[in-house]
Design an enzyme around this catalytic site. Sequence first.
Site, PDB file in Angstrom:
ATOM      1  NE  ARG A  50      14.705 -44.029  34.916  1.00 42.48           N
ATOM      2  CZ  ARG A  50      15.898 -44.200  34.325  1.00 42.48           C
ATOM      3  NH1 ARG A  50      16.727 -43.179  34.188  1.00 42.48           N
ATOM      4  NH2 ARG A  50      16.256 -45.380  33.889  1.00 42.48           N
ATOM      5  CE1 TYR A 102      -0.702 -32.301  52.401  1.00 39.61           C
ATOM      6  CE2 TYR A 102       1.421 -33.335  52.002  1.00 39.61           C
ATOM      7  CZ  TYR A 102       0.047 -33.360  51.918  1.00 39.61           C
ATOM      8  OH  TYR A 102      -0.579 -34.444  51.351  1.00 39.61           O
ATOM      9  CG  ASP A 174       4.697 -26.434  49.468  1.00 44.10           C
ATOM     10  OD1 ASP A 174       3.958 -26.088  48.527  1.00 44.10           O
ATOM     11  OD2 ASP A 174       4.513 -27.471  50.136  1.00 44.10           O
ATOM     12  CE  LYS A 199      -2.725 -31.461  47.269  1.00 41.41           C
ATOM     13  NZ  LYS A 199      -1.674 -31.126  48.214  1.00 41.41           N
TER      14      LYS A 199
HETATM   15  C1  LIG Z   1      -0.574 -31.775  48.867  1.00 38.82           C
HETATM   16  C2  LIG Z   1       0.574 -30.988  49.312  1.00 38.82           C
HETATM   17  C3  LIG Z   1       1.870 -31.485  49.228  1.00 38.82           C
HETATM   18  C4  LIG Z   1       2.172 -32.884  48.731  1.00 38.82           C
HETATM   19  O1  LIG Z   1       1.871 -33.031  47.378  1.00 38.82           O
HETATM   20  P1  LIG Z   1       1.385 -34.403  46.702  1.00 38.82           P
HETATM   21  O2  LIG Z   1       1.114 -34.026  45.299  1.00 38.82           O
HETATM   22  O3  LIG Z   1       0.165 -34.860  47.457  1.00 38.82           O
HETATM   23  O4  LIG Z   1       2.520 -35.369  46.868  1.00 38.82           O
HETATM   24  C5  LIG Z   1       2.912 -30.660  49.628  1.00 38.82           C
HETATM   25  N1  LIG Z   1       2.682 -29.411  50.118  1.00 38.82           N
HETATM   26  C6  LIG Z   1       1.451 -28.917  50.218  1.00 38.82           C
HETATM   27  C7  LIG Z   1       1.258 -27.537  50.747  1.00 38.82           C
HETATM   28  C8  LIG Z   1       0.346 -29.672  49.833  1.00 38.82           C
HETATM   29  O5  LIG Z   1      -0.878 -29.168  49.963  1.00 38.82           O
END
Ligand SMILES: *Cc1c(COP(=O)(O)O)cnc(C)c1O
Length: 383
Positions: A50, A102, A174, A199
């Site tokens: 962890r 998101y 983000d 992504k």
């Molecule tokens: C998918 C996404 C998230 C969340 O991420 P996860 O890996 O699904 O928890 C946050 N911000 C954006 C812009 C996203 O496309």
Amino acid sequence: MEDKLHFNSKTIHGGQAPDKAYGSVMPPIYQTSTYAQTTPGGHKGFEYSRTHNPTRQALEKSLASIESGQFGFAFGSGLAAMDAVLKLLKPGDEIISTNDLYGGSYRLFTKIFEDFGLKFHFVGMDNLQNITDNITNETKLIWVETPTNPMMNIIDVKAVSAIAKKHNILLAVDNTFASPYIQQPLKLGADIVMHSATKYLAGHSDVVLGALVVNKTDLAERIGFIQNASGAICGPMDSFLTLRGIKTLHVRMHRHCENAETIAHFLKNHPKIETVFWPGFETHENHDVAKAQMNGFGGMLSFTTKGANYEAAIKIVERLNLFTLAESLGGVESLAGHPASMTHASIPKEVREKSGVVDALIRLSVGIEDVRDLIADLEQAIG
Ligand SMILES: *Cc1c(COP(=O)(O)O)cnc(C)c1O
């Protein structure tokens, strides 16, 4: 040496060295929870997975390198990474966030952290006045998502960072939609960059993983503490897959951008299309900011067809064959989504429509297939 590498080399070599044990070029998948000690406390820097794991550590070094940061942290998902950022705060603290963001981020903010006494203001950040108008003595964090999801608005990170610095507020960005190939928020003045590595970074729709990268030592210490204390880490196999994905990030992003540009122009010239949201158009409201802070316009775009309602938009996404109807984005394969019923269904209709997420909106994550096949598919689906 690594600091001096260009981005397209950092994706492959940044923070990476052959494994010490056998010279393995890719870091081994250290599928272990614990590590042998010769005497209590006598270990090689790893006690419990962890806290540290060599495969995760290899990924964290790579993440730091490609985002031009000092410290990387990998989590079990993008939302787990965001959760760690919010745990830097205390009840009574206020957050100013992008309004067009998101859906899962909005849900985490409003359905979990509001109950812990955090107060969120959701504002349109292409007008900076909306940020300054909401700053109080309690404002501790500005949360930016750019390009925004799914409206493809562009927020000027440098300008927001100037406001954040003036008021001593943390700025987190983000960077999921752009990836560090396209923009590097730490260089634009952000304190924290966050990724859903699910992504573009991992890039093959085969892993869920999140990341944070920071430059400041005190911030890194606190985030490292939260990562270990809350425990939302990713496993060694997922770390390995993400690291493998990152090695081709620059090549994939180049093609994502090219294909999305071709499709954006195809849609714009199509008689049945009403509006195409893509920051590469000179007519896009934030095109100048996009050009200044981004290296390419990314693989995402949204559009509406003329006179379309909820049912008509759903029919189009159902008719697509090569574009898979699915949540998520950023994989090598093209995906289509209907934000109002999918990714943004957790945002109340009045709230989402205010930021442009109408029932007719369709979002595309343009993959790296032959763009002629993608266009043929869109042609038959739009009709
Ligand atoms: C998918 C996404 C998230 C969340 O991420 P996860 O890996 O699904 O928890 C946050 N911000 C954006 C812009 C996203 O496309």
